[in-house]
Design a protein around this motif. Structure first.
Motif, PDB file in Angstrom:
ATOM      1  N   TYR A  61       0.848  -1.181   0.000  1.00 34.10           N
ATOM      2  CA  TYR A  61       0.000   0.000   0.000  1.00 34.10           C
ATOM      3  C   TYR A  61       0.888   1.236   0.000  1.00 34.10           C
ATOM      4  O   TYR A  61       2.100   1.146   0.141  1.00 34.10           O
ATOM      5  CB  TYR A  61      -0.973   0.001   1.187  1.00 34.10           C
ATOM      6  N   VAL A  62       0.259   2.390  -0.153  1.00 37.31           N
ATOM      7  CA  VAL A  62       0.981   3.654  -0.285  1.00 37.31           C
ATOM      8  C   VAL A  62       0.910   4.408   1.044  1.00 37.31           C
ATOM      9  O   VAL A  62      -0.113   4.403   1.715  1.00 37.31           O
ATOM     10  CB  VAL A  62       0.365   4.513  -1.410  1.00 37.31           C
ATOM     11  N   VAL A  84       2.844  12.770   6.911  1.00 38.52           N
ATOM     12  CA  VAL A  84       1.881  13.553   7.687  1.00 38.52           C
ATOM     13  C   VAL A  84       2.212  15.041   7.567  1.00 38.52           C
ATOM     14  O   VAL A  84       1.347  15.874   7.298  1.00 38.52           O
ATOM     15  CB  VAL A  84       1.892  13.100   9.165  1.00 38.52           C
ATOM     16  N   ALA A  85       3.468  15.387   7.751  1.00 39.58           N
ATOM     17  CA  ALA A  85       3.869  16.795   7.719  1.00 39.58           C
ATOM     18  C   ALA A  85       3.685  17.411   6.334  1.00 39.58           C
ATOM     19  O   ALA A  85       3.392  18.603   6.224  1.00 39.58           O
ATOM     20  CB  ALA A  85       5.323  16.934   8.164  1.00 39.58           C
ATOM     21  N   VAL A  86       3.828  16.622   5.285  1.00 35.86           N
ATOM     22  CA  VAL A  86       3.647  17.148   3.932  1.00 35.86           C
ATOM     23  C   VAL A  86       2.184  17.505   3.693  1.00 35.86           C
ATOM     24  O   VAL A  86       1.889  18.538   3.090  1.00 35.86           O
ATOM     25  CB  VAL A  86       4.159  16.144   2.877  1.00 35.86           C
ATOM     26  N   LEU A 125       6.376   4.614  -0.701  1.00 37.31           N
ATOM     27  CA  LEU A 125       6.386   5.940  -0.101  1.00 37.31           C
ATOM     28  C   LEU A 125       6.051   6.973  -1.174  1.00 37.31           C
ATOM     29  O   LEU A 125       6.752   7.084  -2.179  1.00 37.31           O
ATOM     30  CB  LEU A 125       7.747   6.226   0.528  1.00 37.31           C
ATOM     31  N   GLN A 126       4.994   7.718  -0.940  1.00 37.87           N
ATOM     32  CA  GLN A 126       4.528   8.696  -1.918  1.00 37.87           C
ATOM     33  C   GLN A 126       5.455   9.905  -1.948  1.00 37.87           C
ATOM     34  O   GLN A 126       5.879  10.410  -0.906  1.00 37.87           O
ATOM     35  CB  GLN A 126       3.110   9.110  -1.568  1.00 37.87           C
ATOM     36  N   ASP A 127       5.727  10.371  -3.137  1.00 34.11           N
ATOM     37  CA  ASP A 127       6.559  11.546  -3.345  1.00 34.11           C
ATOM     38  C   ASP A 127       5.894  12.784  -2.741  1.00 34.11           C
ATOM     39  O   ASP A 127       4.675  12.890  -2.670  1.00 34.11           O
ATOM     40  CB  ASP A 127       6.751  11.736  -4.854  1.00 34.11           C
ATOM     41  N   LEU A 162      10.451   9.345  10.663  1.00 36.43           N
ATOM     42  CA  LEU A 162       9.495  10.130   9.905  1.00 36.43           C
ATOM     43  C   LEU A 162       8.112   9.509  10.045  1.00 36.43           C
ATOM     44  O   LEU A 162       7.978   8.287  10.074  1.00 36.43           O
ATOM     45  CB  LEU A 162       9.887  10.188   8.434  1.00 36.43           C
ATOM     46  N   LEU A 163       7.084  10.335  10.154  1.00 38.94           N
ATOM     47  CA  LEU A 163       5.708   9.875  10.355  1.00 38.94           C
ATOM     48  C   LEU A 163       4.967   9.828   9.022  1.00 38.94           C
ATOM     49  O   LEU A 163       4.981  10.794   8.255  1.00 38.94           O
ATOM     50  CB  LEU A 163       4.974  10.802  11.323  1.00 38.94           C
ATOM     51  N   TRP A 164       4.306   8.706   8.772  1.00 35.55           N
ATOM     52  CA  TRP A 164       3.584   8.475   7.527  1.00 35.55           C
ATOM     53  C   TRP A 164       2.165   8.029   7.847  1.00 35.55           C
ATOM     54  O   TRP A 164       1.899   7.477   8.906  1.00 35.55           O
ATOM     55  CB  TRP A 164       4.270   7.391   6.699  1.00 35.55           C
ATOM     56  N   VAL A 165       1.261   8.237   6.906  1.00 31.35           N
ATOM     57  CA  VAL A 165      -0.139   7.843   7.053  1.00 31.35           C
ATOM     58  C   VAL A 165      -0.631   7.348   5.694  1.00 31.35           C
ATOM     59  O   VAL A 165      -0.113   7.751   4.645  1.00 31.35           O
ATOM     60  CB  VAL A 165      -0.988   9.024   7.570  1.00 31.35           C
ATOM     61  N   ARG A 166      -1.636   6.488   5.716  1.00 31.72           N
ATOM     62  CA  ARG A 166      -2.228   6.015   4.458  1.00 31.72           C
ATOM     63  C   ARG A 166      -3.150   7.102   3.908  1.00 31.72           C
ATOM     64  O   ARG A 166      -4.095   7.509   4.573  1.00 31.72           O
ATOM     65  CB  ARG A 166      -3.010   4.736   4.701  1.00 31.72           C
ATOM     66  N   PRO A 167      -2.873   7.618   2.716  1.00 31.55           N
ATOM     67  CA  PRO A 167      -3.714   8.698   2.171  1.00 31.55           C
ATOM     68  C   PRO A 167      -5.115   8.183   1.849  1.00 31.55           C
ATOM     69  O   PRO A 167      -5.299   7.064   1.405  1.00 31.55           O
ATOM     70  CB  PRO A 167      -2.973   9.135   0.907  1.00 31.55           C
ATOM     71  N   GLY A 168      -6.090   9.038   2.100  1.00 28.97           N
ATOM     72  CA  GLY A 168      -7.468   8.685   1.802  1.00 28.97           C
ATOM     73  C   GLY A 168      -8.130   7.851   2.886  1.00 28.97           C
ATOM     74  O   GLY A 168      -9.297   7.523   2.782  1.00 28.97           O
ATOM     75  N   HIS A 169      -7.409   7.503   3.926  1.00 29.47           N
ATOM     76  CA  HIS A 169      -7.974   6.741   5.035  1.00 29.47           C
ATOM     77  C   HIS A 169      -8.055   7.634   6.266  1.00 29.47           C
ATOM     78  O   HIS A 169      -7.407   8.662   6.336  1.00 29.47           O
ATOM     79  CB  HIS A 169      -7.104   5.518   5.353  1.00 29.47           C
ATOM     80  N   ASP A 170      -8.825   7.204   7.243  1.00 27.49           N
ATOM     81  CA  ASP A 170      -8.870   7.917   8.511  1.00 27.49           C
ATOM     82  C   ASP A 170      -7.498   7.766   9.165  1.00 27.49           C
ATOM     83  O   ASP A 170      -7.015   6.643   9.316  1.00 27.49           O
ATOM     84  CB  ASP A 170      -9.956   7.321   9.408  1.00 27.49           C
ATOM     85  N   PRO A 171      -6.870   8.880   9.514  1.00 25.70           N
ATOM     86  CA  PRO A 171      -5.515   8.773  10.087  1.00 25.70           C
ATOM     87  C   PRO A 171      -5.549   8.252  11.533  1.00 25.70           C
ATOM     88  O   PRO A 171      -5.151   8.925  12.457  1.00 25.70           O
ATOM     89  CB  PRO A 171      -4.985  10.197  10.008  1.00 25.70           C
TER      90      PRO A 171
END
Length: 184
Positions: free
Chosen positions: A6-7, A11-13, A84-86, A148-157
């Motif tokens: 998954y992608v 979070v900060a971006v 990891l999304q650009d 670094l903190l990441w989250v799944r885009p389009g989902h509830d964080p």
């Protein structure tokens, strides 16, 4: 895509993307609003806008900080199968999914200048400034965790995932990674 892959987006971006759009739309709306003849006059509108700018900045910075910190503390390590999304893709996706809301806010901010010039434009800019400060705060959190903190885009964080401090193309806080730091 591999099974189970998954992608993830930074979070900060996403916070920084919101800040940039709100800041610039607010500044343009406030600048245009100053030249519109209004009911209350330029001085009252700009002073009210300055107060709203300060209040919106503080509010945008303070809202959900405890939730961000709690999610950062409970973050799990991202598996190797994730993509990891650009940074640019994350910002573009955020803006595209909210373009009509941004356009509506911009139009309302300009239209409200007929009553009080620059007031809602400065409110939008204040929200952008507060979110930019929150992105800087997230950068400090990431540096303190050395992750670094990441989250799944389009989902509830509801959950964050972490990677090492050099993953992706954005530095802590979502800013562009400097060439010297990336070369290390």
């Amino acid at each position: 895509m591999r099974a189970g892959a998954y992608v993830l987006a930074r979070v900060a971006v996403t916070v920084r993307a919101a800040a940039r759009w709100l800041w610039w739309l607010g500044i343009v709306a406030a600048g245009a609003g100053v030249f519109v003849p209004s009911l209350l006059g330029r001085r009252i509108g700009v002073l009210a806008g300055a107060v709203l700018f300060i209040l919106a900045s503080v509010l945008a910075f303070a809202v959900h900080r405890k939730r961000y910190a709690k999610l950062a503390d409970a973050a799990t390590r991202a598996p190797k199968s994730v993509f990891l999304q650009d940074r640019r893709v994350t910002a573009r996706t955020w803006a595209r999914s909210r373009r009509w809301w941004l356009l509506a806010a911009f139009v309302v901010a300009i239209a409200s200048s007929a009553a009080a010039p620059a007031t809602l434009g400065l409110l939008l800019a204040g929200l952008g400034f507060g979110l930019w400060a929150k992105a800087l705060w997230l950068g400090r959190v990431e540096r303190s965790l050395d992750q670094l903190l990441w989250v799944r885009p389009g989902h509830d964080p509801a959950a964050y995932e972490t990677t090492g401090p050099v993953a992706g193309d954005a530095g802590p806080g979502g800013s562009r990674r400097r060439a010297a730091a990336a070369a290390r």
